[in-house]
Enzyme design. Sequence first.
Site, PDB file in Angstrom:
ATOM      1  N   LYS A  19       0.860  -1.386   0.063  1.00  0.00           N
ATOM      2  CA  LYS A  19      -0.175  -0.096   0.029  1.00  0.00           C
ATOM      3  C   LYS A  19       0.862   1.093  -0.094  1.00  0.00           C
ATOM      4  O   LYS A  19       1.976   1.302   0.617  1.00  0.00           O
ATOM      5  CB  LYS A  19      -0.860   0.073   1.165  1.00  0.00           C
ATOM      6  CG  LYS A  19      -2.028  -0.987   1.129  1.00  0.00           C
ATOM      7  CD  LYS A  19      -3.134  -0.624  -0.030  1.00  0.00           C
ATOM      8  CE  LYS A  19      -4.047   0.655   0.244  1.00  0.00           C
ATOM      9  NZ  LYS A  19      -4.863   0.553   1.301  1.00  0.00           N
ATOM     10  N   GLU A  31      -5.770  13.192   2.575  1.00  0.00           N
ATOM     11  CA  GLU A  31      -7.121  12.863   3.327  1.00  0.00           C
ATOM     12  C   GLU A  31      -7.046  13.708   4.525  1.00  0.00           C
ATOM     13  O   GLU A  31      -8.286  14.029   4.995  1.00  0.00           O
ATOM     14  CB  GLU A  31      -6.982  11.368   3.817  1.00  0.00           C
ATOM     15  CG  GLU A  31      -7.093  10.358   2.558  1.00  0.00           C
ATOM     16  CD  GLU A  31      -6.761   9.043   2.756  1.00  0.00           C
ATOM     17  OE1 GLU A  31      -7.891   8.175   2.721  1.00  0.00           O
ATOM     18  OE2 GLU A  31      -5.814   8.539   3.317  1.00  0.00           O
TER      19      GLU A  31
END
Length: 496
Positions: free
Chosen positions: A314, A321
């Site tokens: 990932k 965010e």
Amino acid sequence: MAPASRPAAPRPAAGAAKISTVSSKKNRKATRDKLWGGAFDKKTHAGAWAFGESLASDEPLTVYEIFACEAHVKMLAKQGIISSGESKRLLNALEKMWPDAYSGKLAMPEGAEDIHAAIETLLLETAGEAAWKLHTARSRNDLVATTTRMWLVGSCCNLIAQVQLFQEELLNLSEQHQGALMPGYTHQQPAQPITLGYYLLAYFWMLQRDGWRFERVQEMADLSPLGSAALAGTAFPIDRESTAAELGFKAPIPNALDAVSDRDFVGDALHACAMLMQHLSRLCNDIILWSTAEYGFVTLDDGYSTGSSIMPQKRNPDFAELIRGRTGRVIGHWVAYQTMMKGLPLGYNRDMQEDKPPLFDAMWLCEESLMICSGMLRTLKFNTERMREMAGAKFSTATSLADALAMKGMPFRKAHEVVGNLVKKCIKKGWTFEDLTPERLRKLVPEIPAELLKVLDLEETVRSRESFGGTGPRAMARQLRRARTLLRQPGFKRIV
Ligand code: ARG
């Protein structure tokens, strides 16, 4: 505007809420009893006291409190309200506080209710009896409004500088990617091809409005309440003009009652913060989307992405965010402020103490978000190949063909229908516009002359949009020049 000599608002070190305190019997007595204890028989309930104190959250105001005290003392002496000896003692003591105050290390007296009480108590230790005269012809109501305004004016300077740095970043990237094609979206659907440079410039203008708003906030905050006292002015022969000038304010606020009641500048600042964060949040949302496998438009730099504790592959856009998430916090601060102020009776009310933590937090968040956003944009890699590949998706050049038909005399509404029909037939056949040959076109929709096929070309479509503010190369060059000129000018006098 505040003079250059006014220091920019210092930021408290991390965890500054836990400010250091010194304790002595003398201090405690001076603090609790001195400020307003005369008519009271009993001490405030310890829990209630802790509930009401604002010293911890007042920390950013410390240097401004000292400034305001100095200006007030000088004025009292000049007006003959205190003696020059008293003034000297107070000014000396205040001056000695500077180094620690500026570095956020000034030890506060234990049990002080707020920054105003704290500084007065410290002065009592260092300047002796003269400190009892400090609070002549002033009140915490005008003081708190004064120091909050000063903090805001200074903080706007920092924030405005960050806005300009971010604009510079956007402009540089826009120049670099003037010719890089990408899809322009409406409804999150590919709509018409544009260039990446053009997309980035849109954010330049949003930031131009943000800078303009913060300058207006600064202008609104730049008036002095000092000397308004509690609400009705004072019988002492004070000189509000001179304290206003000494503190770098444009002028004193004309009405003392308004001066202690007004927190519009906090609301304006929070609104400006909410707008700025909303802009950054939208940009971050695009970056988040663009960094997905599905889009693949950008690859975030290692420095601005994070991994997963369980999934080794990932690469997450956490910082984008967080900016998007913290936008909610800033909007919440603005709503909290409006809700707190609405319905307050005219005059000072303790509710108003609740304006500062959200104000500080929102302004700091904006500054930090701009810095993070700027670094993230500067270091990410735009996958321009992939963007170009998607620029023509979903028949995004269809409008150019309809325009071309209309330029040849077909009414636009009719041209829209004809091209719509072509799109429908292409979808049925599983073709894109690129699969169209003159013969295929003739068979599918005979109303469209084959020579118009060239307008479906991506580059051609972008090149043709030369209207003012359009994505065409000449219109873009004009826009870039305009943006550069604005950025070179000091301040945000104009939004275009
Ligand atoms: N800590 C207070 C505030 O932030 C200062 C003003 C207090 N005034 C008063 N009348 N209690 O609003």
